[in-house]
Scaffold this active site. Structure first.
Site, PDB file in Angstrom:
ATOM      1  CE  LYS A  66     -10.800  20.496 105.019  1.00  9.13           C
ATOM      2  NZ  LYS A  66     -12.163  20.261 104.534  1.00  9.13           N
ATOM      3  CG  ASP A 102     -15.464  20.356 106.376  1.00 14.50           C
ATOM      4  OD1 ASP A 102     -15.657  21.541 106.035  1.00 14.50           O
ATOM      5  OD2 ASP A 102     -14.340  19.825 106.339  1.00 14.50           O
TER       6      ASP A 102
END
Ligand code: ATR
Length: 276
Positions: A66, A102
């Protein structure tokens, strides 16, 4: 021509994203396939260049890529850049742009319980990648207070200092957070403590939890952690990590297709996968 979507990670076999997204692609009659690719850290740059070369429409990025993917993309959304992590990439005519869904995924899930954050005191437990996405995204919504408790207190201090938005925040040890718990309306557990197989572990004591509070745990395996079970016993409202997972996926799907998908169906799909 059939479009391609993907998720890159290592390991990737356990990912529920392919099932969730392929179900949506067929539901909305989009001629596309979503495929999991196991990509090592060493191969990430090559993999991204290859996906770009074959004209992939979009992809998700998961652990451990990520943060390390950022230099390999053409553009990074400002919030994703401040979080320092990307979980969704959109290919716009050959230009790869990275986003982080997220934190917004978590916030969307929270809307079912909380309409306004402005009068809420929030405690985030943990200061890792997940905490960072949630903390920065929530800070943007200006809650009254948003404190961070972490085993390594310096990491909580760093997170607060790195936040690009004005907040009323302080760093706490896990012990201090337990002692001051009666102050908070929302408690968000972002560490892996309590995840299978260590299901009896808890990050802090809930002795002083307010019964009117909302307690969230980003873990969904098990669906009810010991932390949530005890919070429920104290009278609190609880939320597990399914909503965050489903909404981060829904927001990614929307970025790729323009369709905000049926989250109820996504949740049912994920619950079936977890039961299997
Ligand atoms: P993620 O990206 O999933 O958030 P991470 O970046 O490795 O994962 O962060 C893990 C978080 O869980 C950290 O806040 C970590 O605390 P430290 O910063 O002190 O390492 C916390 N954590 C992990 N295991 C823990 C444990 N056994 N007790 C307390 N905190 C723990």
């Amino acid at each position: 021509m059939k479009k391609l979507f993907a998720v890159l990670g290592d390991p990737i076999g356990h990912s529920m994203s392919p099932s969730m997204h392929n179900d949506l692609l067929s539901l909305y009659q989009i001629d596309a396939h979503y495929h999991p690719f196991k990509v090592s850290k060493e191969e990430l740059h090559t993999a991204v260049s290859g996906l770009k070369a074959i004209g992939i429409s979009g992809f998700n990025v998961t652990v451990p890529h990520k943060s390390s993917i950022i230099p390999f993309l053409d553009e990074i959304d400002p919030l994703a850049l401040s979080i320092g992590a990307v979980n969704t990439v959109v290919n716009d005519n050959g230009k790869l742009t990275g986003y982080n869904t997220d934190g917004y995924g978590f916030l969307k899930g929270l809307h079912a319980y909380i309409t306004s954050l402005s009068d809420k005191k929030v405690l985030v437990i943990g200061a890792g990648g997940a905490a960072r996405a949630i903390y920065f995204t929530m800070a943007k919504m200006k809650p009254q207070v948003i404190d961070i408790a972490n085993r390594t207190i310096d990491k909580a201090v760093e997170l607060i200092e790195a936040c690009p938005y004005d907040t009323s925040s302080k760093a706490l040890s896990l012990e201090e957070a337990g002692e001051q718990l009666a102050e908070y309306d929302i408690v968000i557990q972002t560490t892996m403590i309590g995840m299978k197989p260590n299901i009896s572990e808890m990050p802090i004591s809930l002795k002083y939890l307010k019964p009117q509070s909302l307690v969230c745990d980003i873990i969904y395996n098990p669906l009810e952690t010991q932390f949530l079970r005890e919070a429920k016993q104290k009278g609190a409202t609880i939320q597990n990590g399914i909503d965050m997972f489903v909404y981060q996926g829904a927001l990614a799907f929307e970025k790729w297709t323009g369709i905000f998908p049926d989250v109820k169906r996504m949740r049912e799909n994920v619950l079936k996968l977890l039961e299997a």
